[in-house]
Scaffold this motif. Structure first.
Motif, short mmCIF file in Angstrom:
data_model
loop_
_atom_site.label_atom_id
_atom_site.label_comp_id
_atom_site.label_asym_id
_atom_site.label_seq_id
_atom_site.Cartn_x
_atom_site.Cartn_y
_atom_site.Cartn_z
N ASP A 56 11.80 -78.19 -34.55
CA ASP A 56 12.12 -78.09 -33.12
C ASP A 56 11.32 -76.98 -32.43
OD1 ASP A 56 13.89 -80.18 -33.34
OD2 ASP A 56 15.65 -78.90 -33.56
N THR A 57 11.08 -75.89 -33.14
CA THR A 57 10.31 -74.78 -32.56
C THR A 57 8.87 -75.22 -32.29
OG1 THR A 57 11.65 -73.24 -33.83
CG2 THR A 57 9.66 -72.36 -32.83
N PHE A 58 8.31 -76.04 -33.17
CA PHE A 58 6.97 -76.57 -32.96
C PHE A 58 6.93 -77.36 -31.65
CE2 PHE A 58 3.82 -79.92 -33.21
CZ PHE A 58 2.69 -79.24 -33.63
N SER A 59 7.93 -78.20 -31.47
CA SER A 59 7.99 -79.01 -30.26
C SER A 59 8.10 -78.15 -29.00
CB SER A 59 9.17 -79.98 -30.33
OG SER A 59 9.24 -80.76 -29.17
N SER A 60 9.02 -77.19 -29.01
CA SER A 60 9.26 -76.38 -27.80
C SER A 60 8.17 -75.35 -27.54
CB SER A 60 10.62 -75.70 -27.88
OG SER A 60 10.65 -74.76 -28.93
N GLU A 61 7.54 -74.82 -28.58
CA GLU A 61 6.56 -73.75 -28.40
C GLU A 61 5.11 -74.23 -28.40
OE1 GLU A 61 7.35 -70.62 -27.64
OE2 GLU A 61 9.47 -71.10 -27.78
N ILE A 62 4.84 -75.38 -29.00
CA ILE A 62 3.47 -75.88 -29.10
C ILE A 62 3.28 -77.16 -28.29
CG2 ILE A 62 1.65 -76.71 -30.67
CD1 ILE A 62 2.31 -73.77 -31.15
N MET A 63 4.09 -78.18 -28.57
CA MET A 63 3.90 -79.47 -27.91
C MET A 63 4.18 -79.43 -26.41
SD MET A 63 4.16 -82.68 -30.27
CE MET A 63 4.73 -83.61 -28.93
N GLN A 64 5.36 -78.99 -26.05
CA GLN A 64 5.75 -79.04 -24.63
C GLN A 64 4.84 -78.19 -23.74
OE1 GLN A 64 7.75 -81.36 -23.54
NE2 GLN A 64 8.04 -81.98 -25.66
N PRO A 65 4.51 -76.95 -24.12
CA PRO A 65 3.57 -76.19 -23.28
C PRO A 65 2.19 -76.85 -23.20
CG PRO A 65 4.76 -74.70 -24.73
CD PRO A 65 5.08 -76.11 -25.17
N GLY A 66 1.74 -77.47 -24.28
CA GLY A 66 0.45 -78.15 -24.27
C GLY A 66 0.44 -79.33 -23.31
N ILE A 67 1.52 -80.09 -23.32
CA ILE A 67 1.64 -81.23 -22.41
C ILE A 67 1.77 -80.74 -20.97
CG2 ILE A 67 3.14 -83.15 -21.74
CD1 ILE A 67 3.78 -83.45 -24.77
N ALA A 68 2.59 -79.72 -20.75
CA ALA A 68 2.83 -79.21 -19.41
C ALA A 68 1.58 -78.61 -18.78
CB ALA A 68 3.96 -78.18 -19.42
N SER A 69 0.71 -78.02 -19.59
CA SER A 69 -0.47 -77.35 -19.04
C SER A 69 -1.62 -78.32 -18.78
CB SER A 69 -0.95 -76.25 -20.00
OG SER A 69 -1.50 -76.85 -21.16
N ASP A 70 -1.47 -79.58 -19.19
CA ASP A 70 -2.52 -80.60 -19.01
C ASP A 70 -3.78 -80.28 -19.77
OD1 ASP A 70 -1.06 -82.35 -17.46
OD2 ASP A 70 -1.62 -81.38 -15.58
N THR A 71 -3.75 -79.31 -20.69
CA THR A 71 -4.95 -79.04 -21.48
C THR A 71 -5.12 -80.09 -22.56
OG1 THR A 71 -3.71 -77.55 -22.94
CG2 THR A 71 -4.88 -76.55 -21.09
N ILE A 72 -4.01 -80.70 -22.96
CA ILE A 72 -4.04 -81.77 -23.94
C ILE A 72 -3.22 -82.91 -23.36
CG2 ILE A 72 -3.42 -82.47 -26.28
CD1 ILE A 72 -3.50 -79.53 -27.06
N SER A 73 -3.78 -84.11 -23.32
CA SER A 73 -3.02 -85.23 -22.78
C SER A 73 -1.81 -85.49 -23.67
CB SER A 73 -3.89 -86.48 -22.68
OG SER A 73 -4.10 -87.04 -23.96
N GLY A 74 -0.72 -85.88 -23.05
CA GLY A 74 0.51 -86.15 -23.78
C GLY A 74 0.32 -87.19 -24.87
N GLY A 75 -0.47 -88.22 -24.60
CA GLY A 75 -0.69 -89.28 -25.57
C GLY A 75 -1.41 -88.78 -26.81
N ARG A 76 -2.47 -87.99 -26.61
CA ARG A 76 -3.21 -87.46 -27.74
C ARG A 76 -2.34 -86.53 -28.57
NH1 ARG A 76 -8.74 -84.86 -26.05
NH2 ARG A 76 -7.38 -84.45 -24.32
N LEU A 77 -1.60 -85.65 -27.90
CA LEU A 77 -0.75 -84.71 -28.62
C LEU A 77 0.35 -85.45 -29.38
CD1 LEU A 77 -0.42 -81.74 -29.19
CD2 LEU A 77 1.01 -81.56 -27.18
N SER A 78 0.90 -86.49 -28.79
CA SER A 78 1.93 -87.27 -29.48
C SER A 78 1.37 -87.94 -30.72
CB SER A 78 2.52 -88.31 -28.54
OG SER A 78 3.23 -87.69 -27.49
N ARG A 79 0.15 -88.46 -30.65
CA ARG A 79 -0.46 -89.08 -31.82
C ARG A 79 -0.68 -88.06 -32.93
NH1 ARG A 79 -3.18 -91.70 -27.78
NH2 ARG A 79 -5.07 -90.45 -28.02
N VAL A 80 -1.12 -86.87 -32.57
CA VAL A 80 -1.30 -85.81 -33.55
C VAL A 80 0.03 -85.45 -34.17
CG1 VAL A 80 -1.90 -83.39 -33.86
CG2 VAL A 80 -3.38 -84.87 -32.49
N TYR A 81 1.06 -85.35 -33.36
CA TYR A 81 2.40 -84.99 -33.82
C TYR A 81 2.93 -86.02 -34.80
CZ TYR A 81 7.28 -83.52 -33.54
OH TYR A 81 8.55 -83.09 -33.83
#
Length: 83
Positions: A56-81
């Motif tokens: 859960d910490t990975f999701s809240s500290e890495i995934m969500q900020p990455g998606i929110a900042s638009d530096t990584i598209s949500g789709g690409r980050l989800s595939r990596v996840y």
């Protein structure tokens, strides 16, 4: 450790190790390694925190900020996840 200091030329900071999924058994085995790493850092008179972002910490500290900042598209980050 001197390599870390020499390469980045900083003596304080955070070292973050991140994984989307770590099972409890592996996490228990990692605990003494993190403690030993913390002692080693202090022996070199450096002030680094070693953090493990997992599950859960990975999701809240890495995934969500990455998606929110638009530096990584949500789709690409989800595939990596998922992998």
């Amino acid at each position: 450790m001197e390599l870390l200091y020499g390469y980045f030329n900083i003596a304080t900071g955070e070292i973050i190790l991140a994984s989307p999924r770590i099972n409890p058994t592996i996490e228990r085995e990692l605990k003494p390694v993190f403690e030993e790493l913390t002692h080693l850092i202090k022996d070199f008179v450096l002030e680094f925190s070693v953090l493990l972002y997992r599950n859960d910490t990975f999701s809240s500290e890495i995934m969500q900020p990455g998606i929110a900042s638009d530096t990584i598209s949500g789709g690409r980050l989800s595939r990596v996840y998922q992998h």
